[in-house]
Scaffold this active site. Structure first.
Site, PDB file in Angstrom:
ATOM      1  CB  SER A 128      93.312 -13.869  19.401  1.00 47.55           C
ATOM      2  OG  SER A 128      94.536 -13.341  18.961  1.00 47.55           O
ATOM      3  CD  GLU A 245     103.338 -13.911  17.597  1.00 48.74           C
ATOM      4  OE1 GLU A 245     103.174 -13.535  18.765  1.00 48.74           O
ATOM      5  OE2 GLU A 245     102.430 -14.384  16.891  1.00 48.74           O
ATOM      6  CD  GLU A 361      96.868  -0.795  11.426  1.00 51.99           C
ATOM      7  OE1 GLU A 361      96.948  -1.942  11.896  1.00 51.99           O
ATOM      8  OE2 GLU A 361      96.686  -0.575  10.211  1.00 51.99           O
TER       9      GLU A 361
HETATM   10  C1  LIG Z   1      97.203 -15.536   9.835  1.00 56.26           C
HETATM   11  C2  LIG Z   1      96.865 -15.238  11.268  1.00 56.26           C
HETATM   12  C3  LIG Z   1      97.281 -16.114  12.246  1.00 56.26           C
HETATM   13  C4  LIG Z   1      96.950 -15.865  13.586  1.00 56.26           C
HETATM   14  N1  LIG Z   1      97.329 -16.797  14.528  1.00 56.26           N
HETATM   15  C5  LIG Z   1      96.998 -16.600  15.826  1.00 56.26           C
HETATM   16  C6  LIG Z   1      97.336 -17.580  16.821  1.00 56.26           C
HETATM   17  O1  LIG Z   1      97.918 -18.644  16.528  1.00 56.26           O
HETATM   18  N2  LIG Z   1      96.971 -17.355  18.095  1.00 56.26           N
HETATM   19  C7  LIG Z   1      96.323 -16.217  18.488  1.00 56.26           C
HETATM   20  O2  LIG Z   1      96.062 -16.071  19.669  1.00 56.26           O
HETATM   21  N3  LIG Z   1      95.975 -15.245  17.569  1.00 56.26           N
HETATM   22  C8  LIG Z   1      96.298 -15.430  16.254  1.00 56.26           C
HETATM   23  N4  LIG Z   1      95.940 -14.478  15.301  1.00 56.26           N
HETATM   24  C9  LIG Z   1      95.122 -13.342  15.713  1.00 56.26           C
HETATM   25  C10 LIG Z   1      95.869 -12.026  15.721  1.00 56.26           C
HETATM   26  O3  LIG Z   1      96.757 -11.964  16.793  1.00 56.26           O
HETATM   27  C11 LIG Z   1      94.814 -10.909  15.793  1.00 56.26           C
HETATM   28  O4  LIG Z   1      94.050 -10.956  14.609  1.00 56.26           O
HETATM   29  C12 LIG Z   1      95.447  -9.534  15.931  1.00 56.26           C
HETATM   30  O5  LIG Z   1      96.079  -9.395  17.180  1.00 56.26           O
HETATM   31  C13 LIG Z   1      94.396  -8.393  15.766  1.00 56.26           C
HETATM   32  O6  LIG Z   1      93.318  -8.610  16.604  1.00 56.26           O
HETATM   33  P1  LIG Z   1      91.821  -8.554  16.028  1.00 56.26           P
HETATM   34  O7  LIG Z   1      91.762  -9.467  14.846  1.00 56.26           O
HETATM   35  O8  LIG Z   1      90.900  -8.837  17.162  1.00 56.26           O
HETATM   36  O9  LIG Z   1      91.627  -7.091  15.489  1.00 56.26           O
HETATM   37  P2  LIG Z   1      91.298  -5.703  16.363  1.00 56.26           P
HETATM   38  O10 LIG Z   1      92.146  -5.769  17.578  1.00 56.26           O
HETATM   39  O11 LIG Z   1      89.829  -5.723  16.542  1.00 56.26           O
HETATM   40  O12 LIG Z   1      91.774  -4.634  15.395  1.00 56.26           O
HETATM   41  C14 LIG Z   1      90.989  -4.161  14.286  1.00 56.26           C
HETATM   42  C15 LIG Z   1      91.720  -2.999  13.633  1.00 56.26           C
HETATM   43  O13 LIG Z   1      91.833  -1.897  14.570  1.00 56.26           O
HETATM   44  C16 LIG Z   1      93.186  -1.497  14.715  1.00 56.26           C
HETATM   45  N5  LIG Z   1      93.450  -1.102  16.098  1.00 56.26           N
HETATM   46  C17 LIG Z   1      93.043  -1.725  17.220  1.00 56.26           C
HETATM   47  N6  LIG Z   1      93.517  -1.100  18.304  1.00 56.26           N
HETATM   48  C18 LIG Z   1      94.240  -0.027  17.873  1.00 56.26           C
HETATM   49  C19 LIG Z   1      94.979   1.006  18.516  1.00 56.26           C
HETATM   50  N7  LIG Z   1      95.088   1.072  19.850  1.00 56.26           N
HETATM   51  N8  LIG Z   1      95.614   1.921  17.738  1.00 56.26           N
HETATM   52  C20 LIG Z   1      95.532   1.867  16.382  1.00 56.26           C
HETATM   53  N9  LIG Z   1      94.838   0.905  15.708  1.00 56.26           N
HETATM   54  C21 LIG Z   1      94.198  -0.035  16.450  1.00 56.26           C
HETATM   55  C22 LIG Z   1      93.991  -2.738  14.363  1.00 56.26           C
HETATM   56  O14 LIG Z   1      95.297  -2.402  13.938  1.00 56.26           O
HETATM   57  C23 LIG Z   1      93.157  -3.359  13.238  1.00 56.26           C
HETATM   58  O15 LIG Z   1      93.463  -2.721  12.006  1.00 56.26           O
HETATM   59  C24 LIG Z   1      96.237 -14.701  13.954  1.00 56.26           C
HETATM   60  C25 LIG Z   1      95.846 -13.802  12.954  1.00 56.26           C
HETATM   61  C26 LIG Z   1      96.140 -14.059  11.622  1.00 56.26           C
HETATM   62  C27 LIG Z   1      95.672 -13.083  10.576  1.00 56.26           C
END
Ligand SMILES: Cc1cc2nc3c(=O)[nH]c(=O)nc-3n(C[C@H](O)[C@H](O)[C@H](O)COP(=O)(O)OP(=O)(O)OC[C@H]3O[C@@H](n4cnc5c(N)ncnc54)[C@H](O)[C@@H]3O)c2cc1C
Length: 377
Positions: A128, A245, A361
């Site tokens: 991320s 994962e 989602e």
């Molecule tokens: C406890 C925890 C541990 C984590 N550990 C890691 C890690 O070790 N390494 C790492 O790289 N990442 C890690 N993450 C990050 C995680 O992978 C991301 O938070 C996740 O992929 C969502 O990305 P974002 O937070 O940027 O949200 P966004 O991508 O900005 O999403 C925001 C909202 O929009 C919705 N959304 C976005 N696109 C779409 C679509 N096309 N259709 C429908 N809905 C959509 C999403 O479902 C979400 O509700 C971790 C997250 C958490 C909470």
């Protein structure tokens, strides 16, 4: 699907149970997502490794027992049953390792796997970025070719890196061909976090643990030998990691079977809360359903079929089950819920389940398009 265990599998279960009963710390360790707790969890990992319980399904040469996937499931069930510590090595042993077995060169396997199994090298997942979460192919961290030194120069920023502040290494995706289409120009790199130019900045989670880090790369040199699975092949290598994962390895059914049994015990201790009995029973049924679903999936894997997009079904099921189960516990505890450390902490963490490993989602989109074959629009 044959639900009977063989005598060999039953003997394995007995051996695992006896070892765990003799060795699991009597008092739960502090959270492995704090500096103090992490250090104690590492000692536990070394103990597991010393008696060859850290990676039971791996080949013996890397520290495993060559246990079948069935025996691995048995071990997981016993592990949770015994209330053993969380696996702080999980991003290495459960996510990266299956990808290294599939895509790694023999040299990479020899170099990386034994140290990972022994808890010597701790791996964090660097996918991320501030501008790329669900849309992982939007990553902008880049790798530029350094021919003179036989490698790559990495720059950019990763975020939400679980236990990044305590890890020694990171596996991450970087854009190596900016001209190629979004999914094609990515490469999967294995990076030591003490390399010159890496800055790791830890930050706290909402539950107070120091579990996250941002990782900055400023012209970090990585040799060719630390590319996993080929230059510009990073997307397909990363999809193998996501399969682990979302599917089997990160969240085995033993975890939820154990939680559902604990929920039953909690309900028994609160006889005045009979109105919640249906929900308690439903959690037990759901945990058992997840176990059966997993056994069916393992049957397919053993028969040579890849799980692929169906791992999104696992992820949806376990993450939503975990929330329901913890919500029921919170209601059973009533006004005492906030005073109960393990249940309230578990509840807070369960809320992250629909976000990490790809949001639910996104999983529903994958199930709609790639499992059910529905049109994209
Ligand atoms: C406890 C925890 C541990 C984590 N550990 C890691 C890690 O070790 N390494 C790492 O790289 N990442 C890690 N993450 C990050 C995680 O992978 C991301 O938070 C996740 O992929 C969502 O990305 P974002 O937070 O940027 O949200 P966004 O991508 O900005 O999403 C925001 C909202 O929009 C919705 N959304 C976005 N696109 C779409 C679509 N096309 N259709 C429908 N809905 C959509 C999403 O479902 C979400 O509700 C971790 C997250 C958490 C909470």
């Amino acid at each position: 699907m044959d639900l009977r265990w063989t005598s060999d599998e039953l003997a394995f279960r007995q051996e695992a149970r006896e070892w765990l009963e003799a060795n699991v710390p009597a008092e739960p360790l502090p959270s492995g997502d704090t500096a103090e707790g992490f250090a104690l969890h590492l000692q536990w990992e070394k103990k597991l490794f010393a008696d060859r319980w850290s990676v039971v399904s791996w080949p013996k040469q890397f520290g495993g027992r060559e246990a079948s996937i069935w025996k691995w499931l048995i071990f997981e069930e016993e592990y949770y049953r015994a209330g053993a510590p969380q696996r702080v090595t999980q991003n290495g042993i459960f996510l990266l390792a299956p990808t290294i077995f599939e895509f790694g060169t023999p040299e990479q396997q020899e170099r990386i796997l034994p140290r990972m199994a022994a808890g010597e090298d701790m791996w964090a997942q660097g996918w991320s970025e501030p501008g790329a979460g669900s849309d992982l192919a939007a990553i902008s961290s880049r790798g530029v070719r350094d021919d003179a030194n036989g490698g790559w120069r990495l720059s950019g920023q990763k975020t939400w890196t679980t236990r990044g502040a305590f890890s020694t290494h990171l596996f991450g995706l970087f854009r190596t061909d900016p001209e190629a289409s979004r999914h094609r120009g990515l490469t999967y790199f294995l990076v030591p976090l003490d390399a010159p130019g890496v800055t790791v900045r830890g930050f706290d989670r909402l539950d107070g643990d120091e579990g996250f880090a941002e990782v900055f790369f400023d012209d970090v040199f990585v040799p060719d030998s630390d590319v996993l699975g080929g230059v510009n092949q990073g997307w397909s290598v990363a999809m193998a990691t996501t399969g682990s994962e979302r599917g089997l390895t990160l969240r085995s059914p033993g975890r939820f079977l154990h939680s559902s049994h604990q929920l039953v015990e909690l309900a028994k201790s609160r006889p005045g809360q009979g109105r919640l009995n249906d929900r308690v029973v439903q959690s037990v049924i759901d945990a058992r359903a997840y176990e059966l679903f997993t056994l069916q999936q393992v049957t397919s894997i053993v028969a040579g079929r890849a799980v692929g997009a169906e791992s999104s079904l696992n992820k949806l099921f376990w993450s939503e089950l975990d929330i329901r189960l913890h919500e029921t516990a919170m209601e059973l505890l009533g006004e005492q819920a906030e005073l109960d450390g393990p249940w309230s902490k578990g509840f807070l963490f369960s809320l992250a389940g629909p976000i990490y490993a790809g949001t639910n989602e996104i999983q529903r989109n994958i199930v709609a398009e790639r499992v059910l074959g529905l049109p994209r629009k």
